[in-house]
Design a protein around this motif. Structure first.
Motif, PDB file in Angstrom:
ATOM      1  N   HIS A  62      49.178  34.813  35.953  1.00 36.69           N
ATOM      2  CA  HIS A  62      50.394  34.641  35.151  1.00 36.69           C
ATOM      3  C   HIS A  62      51.428  33.761  35.875  1.00 36.69           C
ATOM      4  CE1 HIS A  62      52.261  35.783  31.369  1.00 36.69           C
ATOM      5  NE2 HIS A  62      53.408  35.648  32.004  1.00 36.69           N
ATOM      6  N   ALA A  63      50.968  32.664  36.454  1.00 41.17           N
ATOM      7  CA  ALA A  63      51.896  31.704  37.076  1.00 41.17           C
ATOM      8  C   ALA A  63      51.884  30.393  36.293  1.00 41.17           C
ATOM      9  CB  ALA A  63      51.537  31.466  38.531  1.00 41.17           C
ATOM     10  N   TYR A  64      51.272  30.379  35.125  1.00 41.89           N
ATOM     11  CA  TYR A  64      51.240  29.204  34.245  1.00 41.89           C
ATOM     12  C   TYR A  64      50.629  27.980  34.937  1.00 41.89           C
ATOM     13  CZ  TYR A  64      54.640  31.732  31.239  1.00 41.89           C
ATOM     14  OH  TYR A  64      55.284  32.654  30.439  1.00 41.89           O
ATOM     15  N   GLY A  65      49.824  28.201  35.964  1.00 42.32           N
ATOM     16  CA  GLY A  65      49.212  27.055  36.648  1.00 42.32           C
ATOM     17  C   GLY A  65      50.212  26.245  37.445  1.00 42.32           C
ATOM     18  N   THR A  66      51.335  26.859  37.832  1.00 45.80           N
ATOM     19  CA  THR A  66      52.358  26.114  38.589  1.00 45.80           C
ATOM     20  C   THR A  66      52.027  26.036  40.068  1.00 45.80           C
ATOM     21  OG1 THR A  66      53.582  28.174  38.868  1.00 45.80           O
ATOM     22  CG2 THR A  66      54.306  26.717  37.080  1.00 45.80           C
ATOM     23  N   ASN A  67      51.063  26.861  40.533  1.00 43.11           N
ATOM     24  CA  ASN A  67      50.837  26.879  41.990  1.00 43.11           C
ATOM     25  C   ASN A  67      49.350  26.865  42.356  1.00 43.11           C
ATOM     26  OD1 ASN A  67      50.172  29.437  41.251  1.00 43.11           O
ATOM     27  ND2 ASN A  67      51.791  30.474  42.393  1.00 43.11           N
ATOM     28  N   GLY A  68      48.560  26.209  41.545  1.00 44.14           N
ATOM     29  CA  GLY A  68      47.129  26.079  41.859  1.00 44.14           C
ATOM     30  C   GLY A  68      46.331  26.067  40.563  1.00 44.14           C
ATOM     31  N   ILE A  69      45.230  25.322  40.585  1.00 44.81           N
ATOM     32  CA  ILE A  69      44.377  25.265  39.400  1.00 44.81           C
ATOM     33  C   ILE A  69      43.242  26.272  39.592  1.00 44.81           C
ATOM     34  CG2 ILE A  69      42.876  23.796  37.984  1.00 44.81           C
ATOM     35  CD1 ILE A  69      45.924  23.096  37.916  1.00 44.81           C
ATOM     36  N   ILE A  70      43.138  27.212  38.670  1.00 44.84           N
ATOM     37  CA  ILE A  70      42.056  28.200  38.721  1.00 44.84           C
ATOM     38  C   ILE A  70      40.783  27.498  38.240  1.00 44.84           C
ATOM     39  CG2 ILE A  70      41.200  30.389  37.775  1.00 44.84           C
ATOM     40  CD1 ILE A  70      44.214  31.078  37.217  1.00 44.84           C
ATOM     41  N   VAL A  71      39.740  27.547  39.062  1.00 44.97           N
ATOM     42  CA  VAL A  71      38.480  26.931  38.611  1.00 44.97           C
ATOM     43  C   VAL A  71      37.393  27.985  38.386  1.00 44.97           C
ATOM     44  CG1 VAL A  71      38.838  24.582  39.437  1.00 44.97           C
ATOM     45  CG2 VAL A  71      37.922  26.323  41.008  1.00 44.97           C
ATOM     46  N   GLU A  72      37.546  29.143  39.018  1.00 44.07           N
ATOM     47  CA  GLU A  72      36.566  30.226  38.792  1.00 44.07           C
ATOM     48  C   GLU A  72      37.294  31.557  38.787  1.00 44.07           C
ATOM     49  OE1 GLU A  72      33.408  30.154  41.723  1.00 44.07           O
ATOM     50  OE2 GLU A  72      33.110  27.999  41.405  1.00 44.07           O
ATOM     51  N   ALA A  73      36.751  32.500  38.005  1.00 41.39           N
ATOM     52  CA  ALA A  73      37.333  33.849  37.977  1.00 41.39           C
ATOM     53  C   ALA A  73      36.211  34.871  37.975  1.00 41.39           C
ATOM     54  CB  ALA A  73      38.194  34.026  36.730  1.00 41.39           C
ATOM     55  N   GLU A  74      36.434  35.952  38.727  1.00 37.82           N
ATOM     56  CA  GLU A  74      35.478  37.063  38.707  1.00 37.82           C
ATOM     57  C   GLU A  74      36.175  38.259  38.074  1.00 37.82           C
ATOM     58  OE1 GLU A  74      32.975  37.304  42.100  1.00 37.82           O
ATOM     59  OE2 GLU A  74      32.983  39.499  42.039  1.00 37.82           O
TER      60      GLU A  74
ATOM     61  N   ILE B  12      26.222  37.080  36.840  1.00 38.34           N
ATOM     62  CA  ILE B  12      26.464  38.352  36.133  1.00 38.34           C
ATOM     63  C   ILE B  12      25.786  39.459  36.931  1.00 38.34           C
ATOM     64  CG2 ILE B  12      26.035  39.694  34.022  1.00 38.34           C
ATOM     65  CD1 ILE B  12      25.870  37.021  32.500  1.00 38.34           C
ATOM     66  N   SER B  13      26.513  40.551  37.194  1.00 42.35           N
ATOM     67  CA  SER B  13      25.843  41.733  37.731  1.00 42.35           C
ATOM     68  C   SER B  13      26.294  42.929  36.901  1.00 42.35           C
ATOM     69  CB  SER B  13      26.145  41.909  39.221  1.00 42.35           C
ATOM     70  OG  SER B  13      27.523  42.092  39.385  1.00 42.35           O
ATOM     71  N   LYS B  14      25.830  44.119  37.272  1.00 45.36           N
ATOM     72  CA  LYS B  14      26.039  45.308  36.425  1.00 45.36           C
ATOM     73  C   LYS B  14      27.513  45.507  36.053  1.00 45.36           C
ATOM     74  CE  LYS B  14      25.074  49.332  38.338  1.00 45.36           C
ATOM     75  NZ  LYS B  14      25.985  50.365  38.393  1.00 45.36           N
ATOM     76  N   ASP B  15      28.405  45.282  37.001  1.00 36.47           N
ATOM     77  CA  ASP B  15      29.800  45.636  36.739  1.00 36.47           C
ATOM     78  C   ASP B  15      30.778  44.471  36.823  1.00 36.47           C
ATOM     79  OD1 ASP B  15      29.659  45.168  39.413  1.00 36.47           O
ATOM     80  OD2 ASP B  15      30.392  47.130  40.064  1.00 36.47           O
ATOM     81  N   ARG B  16      30.257  43.233  36.927  1.00 35.95           N
ATOM     82  CA  ARG B  16      31.186  42.103  37.033  1.00 35.95           C
ATOM     83  C   ARG B  16      30.555  40.799  36.571  1.00 35.95           C
ATOM     84  NH1 ARG B  16      32.786  42.646  42.950  1.00 35.95           N
ATOM     85  NH2 ARG B  16      32.361  44.817  42.489  1.00 35.95           N
ATOM     86  N   VAL B  17      31.445  39.840  36.269  1.00 31.97           N
ATOM     87  CA  VAL B  17      30.973  38.513  35.856  1.00 31.97           C
ATOM     88  C   VAL B  17      31.830  37.465  36.553  1.00 31.97           C
ATOM     89  CG1 VAL B  17      32.464  38.553  33.776  1.00 31.97           C
ATOM     90  CG2 VAL B  17      30.519  37.002  33.853  1.00 31.97           C
ATOM     91  N   ARG B  18      31.203  36.372  36.933  1.00 32.19           N
ATOM     92  CA  ARG B  18      31.948  35.248  37.506  1.00 32.19           C
ATOM     93  C   ARG B  18      31.725  34.047  36.601  1.00 32.19           C
ATOM     94  NH1 ARG B  18      34.398  34.743  42.322  1.00 32.19           N
ATOM     95  NH2 ARG B  18      34.905  32.614  42.932  1.00 32.19           N
ATOM     96  N   ALA B  19      32.820  33.411  36.191  1.00 26.56           N
ATOM     97  CA  ALA B  19      32.693  32.290  35.258  1.00 26.56           C
ATOM     98  C   ALA B  19      33.640  31.182  35.657  1.00 26.56           C
ATOM     99  CB  ALA B  19      33.019  32.753  33.844  1.00 26.56           C
ATOM    100  N   GLN B  20      33.339  29.978  35.175  1.00 24.39           N
ATOM    101  CA  GLN B  20      34.277  28.873  35.368  1.00 24.39           C
ATOM    102  C   GLN B  20      35.496  29.087  34.464  1.00 24.39           C
ATOM    103  OE1 GLN B  20      31.502  25.494  34.690  1.00 24.39           O
ATOM    104  NE2 GLN B  20      32.165  24.814  36.711  1.00 24.39           N
ATOM    105  N   ALA B  21      36.604  28.452  34.855  1.00 20.05           N
ATOM    106  CA  ALA B  21      37.880  28.741  34.180  1.00 20.05           C
ATOM    107  C   ALA B  21      37.872  28.400  32.696  1.00 20.05           C
ATOM    108  CB  ALA B  21      38.996  27.959  34.873  1.00 20.05           C
ATOM    109  N   GLY B  22      37.086  27.388  32.306  1.00 17.57           N
ATOM    110  CA  GLY B  22      37.116  26.973  30.906  1.00 17.57           C
ATOM    111  C   GLY B  22      36.167  27.754  30.004  1.00 17.57           C
TER     112      GLY B  22
END
Ligand code: FAD
Length: 466
Positions: free
Chosen positions: A196-208, A104-114
């Motif tokens: 918005h690809a419904y997971g058809t072309n890669g598994i998201i494991v982290e998002a910022e 976590i920083s002032k203007d962003r967060v990085r989390a696991q997909a779940g």
């Protein structure tokens, strides 16, 4: 045989093959649509796999590639177009064990997909006084990965737009489905390949994700005797740059009195309502604005008792697709559409044409700087043919429909191939193991979207699926 060989390669990664659990996890909220319900009721996976780390996701995807097992990723399963339903059986990939906030920083967060969005906000608020800019009304259940892969916008979109806008997602880590799965870090324009690809072309494991300043948003319910007066007020609120709001939505009578059960003591029969989430600093100005529009302020959370506040759901759980959910609980024959009305005149015209067959629900959103009437109208469903007519009435009157009665990416959205998503699938999922049946461009590159026919996926035929 295939599944047992696949399973044997998973080591101690948790799996579940209890038929009831597997069937539960093979479902999302597809039943919002009578059309999807009829088509998808029978689909089920054979096994649920619940990895706990990026390495374990890689192990699962390598095994899927090796043994030709279809993989359908799943967060909380709150999507409502059957996006997370396994059309070819195989394995459900449950990402909810990967739920940590990483940074976590002032203007962003990085989390696991779940990670569940409410839980992310709890930590960012405590740490830096920030919150996600917008979230679906399923905030308390849905995962950030599922929102990015299957959602579009929500509470906060009146200020910040949607997931499709550049800058709404800062970075994604995805894992490919290959002999040796790769971890790819996507930034900038590349993010749009998997969002918005419904997971058809890669598994998201982290998002910022970017953060906005957090507020103790105050719920308000404002009544109007006339829906168009409510709409003009809502448009006015959303257009006022100085009125800090997170949610502005309108509901034509009789939606509020029929379906907002716990708020009923505050509602007046026959009124249409506007629901608002207002920053404390904007409350005084908002009450003036309501007076100027002769609104009837029926409820405000800041002056309600502790007991009242505890009894009532937050207004965002009346909004977005929660409206449909509440209507369905009372009247199972109801369904809905997703629409866009370019102007208030378009909105009024459609209401004039369809009346109470289409009880109107509008979410005010901001799209490319313009305040927009994004519709989630209810539909008093009679037949699929009539539903198609209602869609055609919208389109022939210059209003857009994003059809929520289709499970494919193309038919639910822009009715054409997203070339970036398709090209990325060729690299990230060369055997087509990820969420089969959801991307027409992959399954049937020659499909003619202009012919006006729904696409049929071979694998969905129960005989083929068995
Ligand atoms: P799921 O339903 O589990 O998955 C959604 C899609 O993403 C599926 O295609 C799945 O295969 C894929 N997926 C899941 N996780 C991953 C991953 N890690 N990597 C790759 N692919 C993945 N949507 C909105 O946009 N705004 C709203 O306000 C909104 N309100 C809703 C209200 C209700 C009552 C309901 C039932 C739905 C609503 N939705 C809304 C739809 C849905 O809740 C959101 O899209 C939600 O964010 C989905 O999150 P989830 O964790 O449940 O994802």
């Amino acid at each position: 045989m295939t599944i047992s060989a696949f399973r044997a390669d998973l080591g101690d990664i948790p799996v579940d093959d209890h038929p009831r659990i597997v069937q539960q996890r093979s479902r999302d909220h597809y039943w919002y649509s009578p059309v999807l319900k009829a088509k998808l009721d029978h689909v089920t996976a054979e096994i649920v796999v619940s990895p706990r780390s990026n390495d374990e996701v890689g192990t699962v995807l390598a095994a899927a590639y090796r043994h030709g097992v279809a993989i359908t990723p799943r967060g909380a399963g709150t999507g409502n177009y059957g996006q997370a339903m396994p059309l070819l059986g195989g394995a459900m990939l449950n990402l909810m064990n990967m739920d940590k906030v990483l940074e976590i920083s002032k203007d962003r967060v990085r989390a696991q997909a779940g990670a569940v969005m409410e839980k992310i906000d709890e930590q960012t608020k405590a740490c830096v006084g920030g919150e996600l800019r917008f979230h679906p009304s399923t905030y308390r259940m849905a995962s950030i990965g599922g929102f990015i892969a299957g959602g579009s916008g929500g509470v906060g979109s009146v200020r910040w737009g949607g997931l499709r806008n550049l800058g709404s997602i800062l970075g994604l880590k995805v894992i490919t489905c290959e002999a040796e799965p790769r971890e790819l870090d996507l930034e900038g324009e590349d993010i749009l390949k998997v969002a918005h690809a419904y997971g058809t072309n890669g598994i998201i494991v982290e998002a910022e994700m970017p953060l906005a300043a957090s507020y103790d948003w105050v719920d308000m319910v404002v009544g109007f005797d006339d829906f168009m007066a409510a709409s003009r007020f809502a448009h006015g609120v959303a257009s006022q740059d100085s009125l800090l709001v997170k949610e502005v939505s309108t509901y034509a009578a009789p939606i509020p009195e029929s379906y907002f059960n716990r708020h009923k003591p505050y509602l007046k029969d026959g009124q249409s309502v506007v629901l608002l989430m207002v920053a404390p600093v904007a409350l005084a100005a908002m009450t003036l604005f309501i007076e100027h529009h002769q609104g009837d302020l029926r409820y405000r959370a800041d002056t309600a008792s502790e007991d009242e506040r505890k009894r009532l759901p937050p207004v965002y759980e009346l909004a977005w697709n929660h409206t449909t959910l509440r209507a369905l609980k009372v009247d199972p024959t109801i369904t809905y559409l997703q629409t866009r009305y370019p102007t208030i005149e378009h909105l009024e015209h459609i209401i004039g044409l369809l009346g109470d067959e289409l009880p109107m629900h509008i979410e005010m959103t901001r799209q490319d700087g313009l305040v927009t009437f994004s519709g989630l109208p209810l539909v008093r469903y009679t037949s699929e043919a009539r539903l198609e007519e209602i869609i055609a009435i919208h389109e022939s009157n210059g209003c857009n429909v994003f059809n929520p009665h289709r499970f494919t990416l193309e038919e639910g959205g822009m009715k054409r191939t997203d070339q970036k998503q398709l090209d990325f699938k060729r690299q990230a999922d060369p055997k087509g193991m990820l969420n089969p049946g959801k991307m027409i461009a992959w399954e049937n590159p020659d499909f003619d979207f202009s012919a006006g026919k729904a696409w049929l996926f071979d694998g969905l035929n129960p005989v083929n699926a068995a």
